[in-house]
Write an enzyme that holds these catalytic residues in place. Structure first.
Site, short mmCIF file in Angstrom:
data_model
loop_
_atom_site.label_atom_id
_atom_site.label_comp_id
_atom_site.label_asym_id
_atom_site.label_seq_id
_atom_site.Cartn_x
_atom_site.Cartn_y
_atom_site.Cartn_z
N LYS A 386 11.74 57.46 -3.98
CA LYS A 386 12.55 56.44 -3.32
C LYS A 386 12.85 56.81 -1.88
O LYS A 386 13.23 55.95 -1.07
CB LYS A 386 13.87 56.23 -4.07
N HIS A 438 8.35 55.50 -15.70
CA HIS A 438 8.40 54.04 -15.83
C HIS A 438 7.26 53.50 -16.71
O HIS A 438 7.07 52.28 -16.79
CB HIS A 438 8.36 53.37 -14.46
#
Length: 523
Positions: A386, A438
């Protein structure tokens, strides 16, 4: 000039948007983005240079290098490791030589940072789908579509990606150097040698950033003696003449006032061209590091200095040495994880809870204590990618547009690319977790659509820990869910999103997970 070159210049004469990229020259005029043009058509080189002649990105102009053959391209990349973008022709000398150049760059030269843009005038010879699948490239353009405007926007996107990846790679190197420095500090058998080692290691960490030159930085290390005054233990050449003297002789103005400010600042005090960081060990040993000749320090560099200083303080506290070094190394990992969460304005103790949940679930699954501890240390870095996502997308309060979600989805791969090159177990585990947390058990996750046990157990465990904590926490885009709704969600996603065995273990021992949540509440 070839047809491809003619098409490339198609809209250059009336492209007013290029005015936005007028040069903003750097202070020393030396900082440039390196771009290599690889093409056997000299007309392509000529027109590419014409289009990009006044281009700048973040105030830095381009340095355009030309290679007219695969051999020249390989040599240019070999001797210009800091190249940012390569505009690479597929067909050269009547063959698909450009593809082999791309493979050489990634595999033989081990350059995973440069952004490779393939350009081809014969797409039928190198179909886009095949090339993207089989080669580690970053963009594919037909020469007929690369107008001046599109070439400019493609270069902007590529430089932005290169900048973010290099920043993350520098952060990773800084972390590794910080970890390695702990061993070097242990070898120092006197306070003076320790201080010299501190300065050497710190300059090595800072010199990772090309904006800092180690030879231009001066500084010293001082420690507080029993009489309450700080004395200089060691210094760079500028201060070697006052080693052993009171630190107030360094002529830094109101030294007591500066140290008081540094005591109150967890990241140190940076003013003008100087930086001071204060440390206090568990045995009440006080010390500070003073540096000057620095360009402005980023928050991340201040964090690195702070973390490094924690190791210094621990080393001065000889009776607590072993435990302090272990705790400091763990804090480095958590700080990296927390730094990525802070950027996305997520909950303060999120990474710590995820770490504890991951270790507990790993133990319940039957993994050994050592491996469970490894997952605990690595899982805080699950969202390190991120750091490469822009704030406007990362902190958007509403629903993301499809193209914005695609950007967010890239954080797993980005984190993996940065962490994977380390040979340390923690970094290897963190890279795997960043890439796979994920993925979904039924194969509908991303980035690779892995299914079932094809997803590593580290990724499957962290997925449950991360989602459980995220659902129960308030975020910029949602309120915290009540526990009954969270449990209903996990029951419904058993065998779909999550490994059914892990879900069963999680629900069976829910009270232990809730105890962790209640112990590590956000402030």
């Amino acid at each position: 000039m070839t047809n491809e070159a003619d098409k490339l210049i198609l809209d250059i004469e009336d492209n007013d948007s290029l005015v936005a990229f007028a040069p903003e020259h750097t202070a020393d005029g030396s900082a440039k983005w390196k771009i290599i043009i690889v093409d056997d058509d000299r007309g392509i080189h000529e027109i590419t240079r014409k289009i990009l002649r006044e281009f700048t990105f973040e105030g830095k102009p381009l340095q355009l290098l030309s290679a007219y053959s695969p051999a020249e391209a390989r040599e240019l990349v070999r001797y210009n490791a800091d190249v940012a973008v390569i505009l690479l022709d597929v067909m050269m000398d009547g063959d698909k030589a450009g593809l082999e150049v791309a493979r050489c760059i990634r595999e033989d030269l081990s350059n995973h940072l440069v952004r490779i843009i393939l350009r081809t005038g014969q797409p039928q010879e190198a179909p886009e789908e095949t090339v993207i699948r089989d080669y580690d490239i970053n963009d594919y353009k037909e020469k007929t579509e690369l107008t001046a405007r599109k070439l400019t926007t493609t270069i902007i996107a590529s430089l932005r990606s290169y900048r973010d990846i290099v920043n993350l790679d520098n952060n990773r190197k800084g972390l590794e150097k910080t970890l390695e420095s702990a061993a070097a500090l242990l070898e120092a058998q006197s306070l003076k040698r320790l201080a010299a080692c501190v300065l050497t290691q710190l300059l090595s960490i800072l010199s990772i950033n090309g904006n800092h030159r180690a030879e231009a930085i001066s500084g010293l290390v001082a420690v507080k003696e029993a009489n309450g005054e700080f004395y200089i233990l060691d210094g760079t050449e500028k201060y070697c003449g006052i080693v052993g003297c009171p630190a107030r002789q360094m002529a830094a103005g109101d030294l007591d006032g500066i140290i008081d400010k540094a005591r109150q600042s967890k990241k140190g005090v940076h003013a003008d061209n100087c930086f001071i960081q204060y440390f206090k060990g568990k045995n009440q040993h006080e010390s500070f590091i003073y540096l000057e000749g620095l360009n402005s320090l980023s928050d991340w560099e201040k964090n690195l200095i702070n973390i490094f200083g924690m190791t210094v303080a621990a080393t001065f506290d000889n009776s607590f040495l072993a435990q302090e070094i272990e705790d400091t190394q763990k804090e480095i990992i958590f700080t990296l994880g927390e730094f990525s969460e802070v950027r996305s304005k997520e909950t303060g103790n999120h990474v710590r809870r995820v770490a504890e949940y991951s270790k507990l679930l790993a133990l319940k699954y039957g993994l050994a204590e050592e491996e469970a501890e490894l997952i605990k240390l690595a899982s805080p870095m699950h969202d390190v990618g991120k750091l490469g996502i822009t704030d406007s997308i990362l902190n958007k309060p509403g629903k993301l547009a499809p193209e914005e979600f695609e950007v967010i989805k890239a954080h797993g791969v980005l984190g993996y690319e940065i962490l994977r090159s380390s040979n340390r177990k923690i970094m290897q585990a963190a890279a795997l977790i960043a890439l796979q947390h994920h993925e979904k058990y039924d194969g509908t996750g991303y980035p690779d659509g892995l299914k079932g046990e094809a997803i590593d157990i580290y990724g499957r465990i962290t997925a449950i820990a991360d989602v459980f904590d995220a659902l129960g926490s308030k975020r910029v885009y949602k309120d915290a869910w009540p526990l009954d709704k969270i449990l209903e969600y996990f029951a419904g996603e058993r065998g779909r999103h999550f490994d059914p065995t892990l879900v069963d273990l999680f629900l069976e021992h829910l009270d232990e997970f809730l105890h962790i949540r209640d112990t590590l509440k956000d402030l």
